[in-house]
Each structure stands twice: as structure tokens, then as C-alpha cells.
Design an enzyme around this catalytic site. Structure first.
Site, PDB file in Angstrom:
ATOM      1  N   SER A   9       0.857  -1.184   0.000  1.00  0.00           N
ATOM      2  CA  SER A   9       0.000   0.000   0.000  1.00  0.00           C
ATOM      3  C   SER A   9       0.891   1.231   0.000  1.00  0.00           C
ATOM      4  O   SER A   9       1.809   1.340   0.820  1.00  0.00           O
ATOM      5  CB  SER A   9      -0.870   0.004   1.251  1.00  0.00           C
ATOM      6  OG  SER A   9      -1.388   1.307   1.457  1.00  0.00           O
ATOM      7  N   HIS A  32      -1.066  -1.241  -4.234  1.00  0.00           N
ATOM      8  CA  HIS A  32      -2.383  -0.991  -3.643  1.00  0.00           C
ATOM      9  C   HIS A  32      -2.509   0.502  -3.360  1.00  0.00           C
ATOM     10  O   HIS A  32      -1.714   1.061  -2.610  1.00  0.00           O
ATOM     11  CB  HIS A  32      -2.478  -1.799  -2.342  1.00  0.00           C
ATOM     12  CG  HIS A  32      -3.827  -1.815  -1.703  1.00  0.00           C
ATOM     13  ND1 HIS A  32      -4.795  -2.724  -2.057  1.00  0.00           N
ATOM     14  CD2 HIS A  32      -4.363  -1.053  -0.708  1.00  0.00           C
ATOM     15  CE1 HIS A  32      -5.872  -2.518  -1.300  1.00  0.00           C
ATOM     16  NE2 HIS A  32      -5.642  -1.505  -0.491  1.00  0.00           N
ATOM     17  N   ASP A  34      -4.889   3.450  -1.943  1.00  0.00           N
ATOM     18  CA  ASP A  34      -6.079   3.708  -1.124  1.00  0.00           C
ATOM     19  C   ASP A  34      -6.683   5.064  -1.462  1.00  0.00           C
ATOM     20  O   ASP A  34      -6.042   6.097  -1.281  1.00  0.00           O
ATOM     21  CB  ASP A  34      -5.691   3.705   0.364  1.00  0.00           C
ATOM     22  CG  ASP A  34      -5.293   2.315   0.832  1.00  0.00           C
ATOM     23  OD1 ASP A  34      -6.128   1.413   0.748  1.00  0.00           O
ATOM     24  OD2 ASP A  34      -4.138   2.142   1.273  1.00  0.00           O
ATOM     25  N   MET A  36      -9.498   7.608  -0.413  1.00  0.00           N
ATOM     26  CA  MET A  36     -10.388   7.915   0.712  1.00  0.00           C
ATOM     27  C   MET A  36     -10.992   9.302   0.517  1.00  0.00           C
ATOM     28  O   MET A  36     -10.309  10.222   0.095  1.00  0.00           O
ATOM     29  CB  MET A  36      -9.611   7.884   2.028  1.00  0.00           C
ATOM     30  CG  MET A  36      -8.875   6.590   2.294  1.00  0.00           C
ATOM     31  SD  MET A  36      -8.107   6.634   3.923  1.00  0.00           S
ATOM     32  CE  MET A  36      -6.961   5.260   3.789  1.00  0.00           C
ATOM     33  N   HIS A  65      -8.233   0.733  -4.164  1.00  0.00           N
ATOM     34  CA  HIS A  65      -9.140   0.376  -3.067  1.00  0.00           C
ATOM     35  C   HIS A  65      -9.955   1.624  -2.740  1.00  0.00           C
ATOM     36  O   HIS A  65      -9.441   2.582  -2.158  1.00  0.00           O
ATOM     37  CB  HIS A  65      -8.318  -0.097  -1.863  1.00  0.00           C
ATOM     38  CG  HIS A  65      -9.146  -0.410  -0.660  1.00  0.00           C
ATOM     39  ND1 HIS A  65      -8.579  -0.588   0.583  1.00  0.00           N
ATOM     40  CD2 HIS A  65     -10.483  -0.575  -0.487  1.00  0.00           C
ATOM     41  CE1 HIS A  65      -9.542  -0.848   1.466  1.00  0.00           C
ATOM     42  NE2 HIS A  65     -10.702  -0.832   0.833  1.00  0.00           N
ATOM     43  N   MET A  67     -12.310   3.587  -0.742  1.00  0.00           N
ATOM     44  CA  MET A  67     -12.991   3.756   0.548  1.00  0.00           C
ATOM     45  C   MET A  67     -13.787   5.047   0.455  1.00  0.00           C
ATOM     46  O   MET A  67     -13.449   6.070   1.045  1.00  0.00           O
ATOM     47  CB  MET A  67     -11.967   3.809   1.681  1.00  0.00           C
ATOM     48  CG  MET A  67     -11.226   2.506   1.851  1.00  0.00           C
ATOM     49  SD  MET A  67     -10.024   2.627   3.177  1.00  0.00           S
ATOM     50  CE  MET A  67      -8.545   2.235   2.277  1.00  0.00           C
ATOM     51  N   MET A 136     -10.985  -6.442   5.453  1.00  0.00           N
ATOM     52  CA  MET A 136     -10.200  -5.449   6.189  1.00  0.00           C
ATOM     53  C   MET A 136      -9.819  -6.033   7.547  1.00  0.00           C
ATOM     54  O   MET A 136     -10.681  -6.500   8.296  1.00  0.00           O
ATOM     55  CB  MET A 136     -11.000  -4.162   6.391  1.00  0.00           C
ATOM     56  CG  MET A 136     -11.291  -3.375   5.128  1.00  0.00           C
ATOM     57  SD  MET A 136      -9.798  -2.800   4.262  1.00  0.00           S
ATOM     58  CE  MET A 136      -9.013  -1.774   5.517  1.00  0.00           C
ATOM     59  N   GLY A 141      -9.164   3.555   7.115  1.00  0.00           N
ATOM     60  CA  GLY A 141      -9.021   5.002   7.276  1.00  0.00           C
ATOM     61  C   GLY A 141      -7.594   5.459   7.468  1.00  0.00           C
ATOM     62  O   GLY A 141      -7.204   6.498   6.973  1.00  0.00           O
ATOM     63  N   GLY A 143      -3.228   4.215   7.998  1.00  0.00           N
ATOM     64  CA  GLY A 143      -2.195   3.185   7.968  1.00  0.00           C
ATOM     65  C   GLY A 143      -1.595   3.002   9.354  1.00  0.00           C
ATOM     66  O   GLY A 143      -1.828   3.793  10.262  1.00  0.00           O
ATOM     67  N   GLY A 144      -0.809   1.943   9.487  1.00  0.00           N
ATOM     68  CA  GLY A 144      -0.050   1.744  10.717  1.00  0.00           C
ATOM     69  C   GLY A 144      -0.825   1.167  11.886  1.00  0.00           C
ATOM     70  O   GLY A 144      -0.355   1.183  13.024  1.00  0.00           O
ATOM     71  N   ASP A 174      -6.007  -6.593   4.365  1.00  0.00           N
ATOM     72  CA  ASP A 174      -5.426  -5.251   4.367  1.00  0.00           C
ATOM     73  C   ASP A 174      -5.539  -4.681   5.771  1.00  0.00           C
ATOM     74  O   ASP A 174      -6.634  -4.518   6.290  1.00  0.00           O
ATOM     75  CB  ASP A 174      -6.194  -4.383   3.363  1.00  0.00           C
ATOM     76  CG  ASP A 174      -5.697  -2.943   3.315  1.00  0.00           C
ATOM     77  OD1 ASP A 174      -4.712  -2.619   3.997  1.00  0.00           O
ATOM     78  OD2 ASP A 174      -6.312  -2.144   2.577  1.00  0.00           O
ATOM     79  N   GLY A 176      -2.371  -3.935   9.060  1.00  0.00           N
ATOM     80  CA  GLY A 176      -1.515  -4.564  10.062  1.00  0.00           C
ATOM     81  C   GLY A 176      -0.805  -5.813   9.575  1.00  0.00           C
ATOM     82  O   GLY A 176      -0.360  -6.636  10.385  1.00  0.00           O
ATOM     83  N   GLY A 196       1.605  -2.042   4.164  1.00  0.00           N
ATOM     84  CA  GLY A 196       2.005  -0.652   3.932  1.00  0.00           C
ATOM     85  C   GLY A 196       3.262  -0.307   4.680  1.00  0.00           C
ATOM     86  O   GLY A 196       4.373  -0.388   4.164  1.00  0.00           O
ATOM     87  N   SER A 197       3.102   0.042   5.965  1.00  0.00           N
ATOM     88  CA  SER A 197       4.251   0.488   6.743  1.00  0.00           C
ATOM     89  C   SER A 197       5.310  -0.596   6.874  1.00  0.00           C
ATOM     90  O   SER A 197       6.499  -0.310   6.895  1.00  0.00           O
ATOM     91  CB  SER A 197       3.813   1.011   8.117  1.00  0.00           C
ATOM     92  OG  SER A 197       2.782   0.239   8.661  1.00  0.00           O
TER      93      SER A 197
END
Length: 221
Positions: A9, A32, A34, A36, A65, A67, A136, A141, A143-144, A174, A176, A196-197
Site C-alpha cells: 500500500s 495498492h 487507497d 479515501m 481500493h 474507501m 479489512m 481510514g 495506515g499503521g 489489508d 496490520g 504498507g508500513s
């Protein structure tokens, strides 16, 4: 044997260096992105122009994705823009079958996303209309966030529903996803992993992608 797909992501990437950041993850399977809208989720990221910019680099296929509210109206434009895959949320779509068919007609894979509190059961009958289900593993909403272990039974139920219908549908997770959590997600039935992170904060993104891929492979059925 199914091969795991790793989908970094770009939520936490340096957007001013978008092309460099995509090159940093070019050993992945798909990027990916996101989208939003600050309505469906309490965060505002980017929209169609940034997604188009990602597509136009040609570095990786793009998985959008969405959202957002009213994906029935907006999702087809992302397929038209050249995304390989367009994911919209079950909770936001009023005509999910029509939207999925329109995404597919425009040449992209269609995917249905479920927030943590949304069960797969009401959507089992429309599984043939989609190519992927996104479960999910955090509240969407930001990341991290930490992986929600409570989603593992839902991944298993989804895997069982897909197997019962003899369909070839991937299950994406998606939120964690990291070295600590990817094995359990794969064991439960996930086949496509958004991280992501874990990837963007790694010293070597290529190495992190390879490690995540091999950990998932060991645990996939």
C-alpha cells in the site's frame, strides 16, 4: 499451488516522489492505492488523478481500493483509467452486482471489500460476480494500525464459501499485515496481502517483499 500476491500500500509513501516510491516496491505483484473521501472513512487521501499517475508509470499493475461513498457512480472511472483491479466497499454500494459487472466490462478485476464488522454471509450468493474479496483486518481510514486477530474466522468462512461454490476468487487482507501476522492470515485462507508500513519502513523494501512472500507461501493451502 496458489502463489501469494504481495500488494504494497502506498498510503505512507512519499507522494512527492511517487515514481521513485513505486520503483522501490517494483518486485511486488501489484501496488495498492487507497482512495479515501473523508466521508466513508475519516481521512482524505487522493483520487483519480493520482491513481492515473500511478498507472501511467507502468511500473506495477494498480489495485485501487475505493474507501468512498457512492462507488456505484465512481468505481467505473478507475477501471477506465487502467487499474488492474478495482475494489469497492459492500457497505457503500447500493448496486454491487451492477458495479462489479461494469468494472469487469471495462477490463479490470472487480473486488468487494468488507469492513471488520461486516460479515461475508449476505454476500455469498454474489461471489460469482467478483474476482476478489478484501477482508479489512483493521478499521479502514489510516495506515499503521494493528492487525485484528478477530478477523481470522471471517477469512476462514470466506475461504470455505468460495471453495463450496467451486470459484476461483482471491482473498485479500489489508491492515496490520507484517512478518508477525502474515502467516496467520495465510493459514486462514488469505492469498493476497496488502502491507504498507511494514514495507515502506523496511531498510530494504525488496527484501521485505521477498520475506513476506515466502512466509505466506509456507502457510497457504
Amino acid at each position: 499451488m496458489t502463489t501469494p500476491l504481495i500488494s504494497p500500500s502506498i498510503l505512507n509513501c512519499d507522494i512527492a516522489r511517487l515514481e521513485d516510491e513505486l520503483r522501490k516496491i517494483s518486485s511486488a505483484d501489484i501496488a495498492h492505492v487507497d482512495v479515501m473521501d473523508n466521508h466513508f472513512v475519516p481521512n482524505l487521501t487522493w483520487g483519480l488523478p493520482v491513481v492515473e499517475a500511478c498507472v501511467n508509470t507502468g511500473i506495477l499493475p494498480i489495485d485501487a481500493h475505493l474507501m468512498i461513498e457512492d462507488p456505484d457512480r465512481w468505481a467505473p472511472a478507475y477501471a477506465e483509467a487502467g487499474c488492474a483491479s478495482v475494489t469497492f466497499h459492500a457497505e457503500a454500494a447500493s448496486a454491487p452486482i451492477r458495479t462489479a459487472r461494469e468494472i469487469r466490462r471495462l477490463g479490470a478485476r472487480a473486488a468487494l471489500a468488507l469492513k471488520p464488522s461486516t460479515d461475508i454471509a449476505p454476500y455469498v450468493d454474489i461471489l460469482p460476480e467478483v474476482d476478489m474479496i478484501l477482508i479489512m483486518t483493521v478499521e479502514p481510514g489510516f495506515g499503521g494500525q494493528s492487525f485484528l486477530e478477530s478477523m481470522l474466522p471471517k477469512i476462514q468462512r470466506t475461504r470455505d464459501a468460495i471453495a463450496s461454490a467451486s470459484l476461483d476468487i482471491s482473498i485479500q487482507v489489508d491492515g496490520g499485515v507484517s512478518r508477525k501476522t502474515i502467516e496467520r492470515a495465510a493459514d486462514a485462507g488469505a492469498t493476497n496481502f496488502v502491507a504498507g508500513s511494514a514495507i515502506f519502513r523496511a531498510d530494504d523494501a525488496f527484501e521485505e517483499i521477498a520475506t513476506l512472500r515466502s512466509l505466506a507461501q509456507l502457510h497457504m493451502h
